[in-house]
Design an enzyme around this catalytic site. Structure first.
Site, short mmCIF file in Angstrom:
data_model
loop_
_atom_site.label_atom_id
_atom_site.label_comp_id
_atom_site.label_asym_id
_atom_site.label_seq_id
_atom_site.Cartn_x
_atom_site.Cartn_y
_atom_site.Cartn_z
N GLY A 19 0.97 -1.18 -0.07
CA GLY A 19 -0.02 -0.02 0.04
C GLY A 19 0.87 1.20 -0.14
N HIS A 46 -4.96 -3.26 -0.80
CA HIS A 46 -5.14 -4.48 -1.42
C HIS A 46 -6.39 -4.88 -0.44
CE1 HIS A 46 -0.71 -4.89 -2.66
NE2 HIS A 46 -1.37 -3.80 -3.35
N GLU A 83 4.84 2.89 -6.28
CA GLU A 83 3.90 3.02 -6.86
C GLU A 83 3.61 4.56 -7.22
OE1 GLU A 83 2.74 1.04 -8.75
OE2 GLU A 83 2.39 -0.86 -7.79
ZN LIG Z 1 -0.47 -2.61 -4.75
#
Ligand SMILES: [Zn+2]
Length: 297
Positions: A31, A99, A78
């Protein structure tokens, strides 16, 4: 932007991370969370850290090209997905990626959360599509998200998770909670065998109340549901809501929902001893539930 506001954002990211971890929306170091600081900088969570145990000093400040401005750690892998969202949505000040297991289950099954079944979800998020699969931490993921981000505040990521955005970090976090809650309710309704859909007329009424609740509408509903799917970037939402001027809840026990137990039983009876039996997951669950009930009675 004042330092005090920056401190407040650091604390908000820590809090959102803690809630995300406590609710099981992430495992291990999964995350990431980010927040817009000003027109030149944004703040993001560091990589390789559990989001449940962050401290305010761990955050990384980067520019909109992803270059580090300050912080001892490296930014989330990310980050390009977050940058893509900020580039496309000047109204967004917070992005959350996690997730959550039930919503991610839908993302793995390839089932979008685009049916009009809960008034709250229609008002806050509208429809929740699935962005195409992209290898995490590569340019594929931002590209997949780019397609839907102009018209959606939340989406599932195929075989990966979900991402949400909002006017603040906490607003984005709450949308993640809503998506997971909605996924859980949808799963139960589908296991029970049917979903009643909210009519299009009622959906429009609910969307009309957004202003009253102070919720900014992400995008209008698509008048031609097939049109935006081909577009490079969709600008409206596809929401499955049947037309009805007579009822606000339209019964729906066809399509994706399983056949009743009796039908599944006859499918079993119709198959020869060695024949192949094909059952959907819902039908199998219904048969097992039926068998347990018979054992109890
Ligand atoms: Zn992810």
């Amino acid at each position: 932007m004042s330092t005090r506001l920056e401190e407040q954002i650091r604390a908000e990211i820590v809090e959102a991370g803690r809630r995300m971890y406590d609710r099981g929306f992430v495992a291990s170091n999964d995350g990431n969370i980010s927040a817009r600081l000003d027109e030149k900088r944004l703040m993001t969570t560091p990589k390789s850290v559990s989001k449940g145990f962050m401290t305010p000093d761990m955050m990384v400040v980067v520019d909109y090209d992803g270059n580090k401005v300050s912080g001892d750690r490296d930014a989330s892998s990310e980050l390009p997905m977050h940058l893509e969202i900020y580039r496309n949505r000047p109204d967004v000040n917070g992005v959350v990626h996690a997730h959550p297991p039930t919503a991610t289950g839908f993302a793995v099954a390839g089932i979008p959360l685009t049916r009009a079944v809960l008034a709250e979800v229609i008002t806050t998020l509208g429809s929740i599509p699935i962005a195409e699969y992209g290898t995490p931490s590569t340019a594929e993921l931002p590209e997949a998200v780019r397609k839907y981000i102009k018209a959606h505040d939340g989406m599932l990521l195929a075989n990966h998770g979900a991402v949400t955005c909002g006017p603040s970090v906490m607003a984005a976090y709450y949308k993640m909670e809503t998506i997971e809650h909605f996924a859980k309710i949808s799963l139960v309704a589908r296991l029970l065998g049917r979903e009643h859909l909210i009519s299009r007329e009622e959906v429009e009424r609910l969307q009309g109340l957004r202003g009253y609740y102070g919720i900014a509408a992400p995008a209008p509903l698509c008048t031609d549901p097939d049109m935006p799917q081909d577009a490079d970037q969709v600008l409206c939402q596809v929401l499955e809501a049947p037309e009805s001027s007579t009822v606000r809840l339209v019964p729906d026990d066809t399509g994706a929902v399983p056949r009743p137990v009796g039908d599944a039983r006859s499918a079993l009876a119709a198959a020869s001893r060695d024949g192949e039996i094909r059952l959907t997951y819902g039908e199998l669950t219904a048969l097992i539930a039926d068998a347990i009930k018979q054992l109890r009675d």
